[in-house]
Write a protein that holds these residues in place. Sequence first.
Motif, short mmCIF file in Angstrom:
data_model
loop_
_atom_site.label_atom_id
_atom_site.label_comp_id
_atom_site.label_asym_id
_atom_site.label_seq_id
_atom_site.Cartn_x
_atom_site.Cartn_y
_atom_site.Cartn_z
N ILE A 18 0.84 -1.20 0.00
CA ILE A 18 0.00 0.00 0.00
C ILE A 18 0.87 1.25 0.00
O ILE A 18 0.68 2.17 -0.81
CB ILE A 18 -0.95 0.00 1.22
CG1 ILE A 18 -1.99 -1.11 1.10
CG2 ILE A 18 -1.61 1.37 1.41
CD1 ILE A 18 -2.75 -1.39 2.40
N VAL A 19 1.84 1.29 0.91
CA VAL A 19 2.70 2.46 1.03
C VAL A 19 3.55 2.63 -0.22
O VAL A 19 3.69 3.75 -0.74
CB VAL A 19 3.58 2.36 2.30
CG1 VAL A 19 4.58 3.50 2.38
CG2 VAL A 19 2.69 2.32 3.55
N ASN A 20 4.10 1.55 -0.73
CA ASN A 20 4.94 1.62 -1.93
C ASN A 20 4.12 2.12 -3.13
O ASN A 20 4.58 2.99 -3.89
CB ASN A 20 5.52 0.24 -2.22
CG ASN A 20 6.51 0.27 -3.35
OD1 ASN A 20 7.49 0.98 -3.31
ND2 ASN A 20 6.24 -0.54 -4.38
N HIS A 21 2.93 1.60 -3.30
CA HIS A 21 2.05 2.00 -4.40
C HIS A 21 1.73 3.49 -4.31
O HIS A 21 1.81 4.23 -5.30
CB HIS A 21 0.77 1.17 -4.37
CG HIS A 21 -0.24 1.57 -5.39
ND1 HIS A 21 -1.25 2.46 -5.10
CD2 HIS A 21 -0.39 1.22 -6.69
CE1 HIS A 21 -1.98 2.64 -6.19
NE2 HIS A 21 -1.48 1.91 -7.16
N SER A 22 1.37 3.94 -3.13
CA SER A 22 1.01 5.35 -2.96
C SER A 22 2.22 6.26 -3.16
O SER A 22 2.09 7.35 -3.74
CB SER A 22 0.39 5.57 -1.59
OG SER A 22 -0.84 4.89 -1.52
N THR A 23 3.39 5.83 -2.71
CA THR A 23 4.61 6.62 -2.91
C THR A 23 4.88 6.80 -4.40
O THR A 23 5.21 7.90 -4.86
CB THR A 23 5.80 5.94 -2.21
OG1 THR A 23 5.54 5.87 -0.81
CG2 THR A 23 7.10 6.71 -2.44
#
Length: 173
Positions: free
Chosen positions: A133-138
């Motif tokens: 989730i964090v990687n995708h949003s970054t």
Amino acid sequence: MENHPKKLYEYNFWAHQRILDHLKTLPHEIFNKEIKSTFPSVSATMVHIYATEYLWLLVLEGKEMEAAMNEAINLREKLGEQSLSEIEKEFQALNARFQTFFDSNTDLEKKIILNNPYAGKRETSLAEIVFHIVNHSTYHRGNISAMLHQLDESSLMTDYVYYWYSDQLLPNN
């Protein structure tokens, strides 16, 4: 013991809020202005980020991925017409739901079977999903930064290291 997946998600929300706050300082039309990029506008990118995080939260909460995907598709259509302030409220509500999830799930190394309709089944941990989730949003916040530069507007840093020092940052850093 520190909960690293939760800390990563807190960084993620911090970075979203920085982008949203920055967008509020720009001319109003920038949010929906059509541009040739990964998504047709900054607003479409924010909606994609939100809907994807919503989808994955449903999976974290135990919903089958295909059903979560269908809900996210319907949500994306609803959010497409919302203003910057309305999108911001949606992100804040989603963050509250994530915090409830973290508060009620102490074992984020718990394994689940993820049944992705496009890629098949695989075993993964809740923590690994949070990392995704964090990687995708970054990645997509980087798209927004590039889009803003294409529109001759400034962007801002949302790297994780800035989160570490966020209590020491000046408002425009």
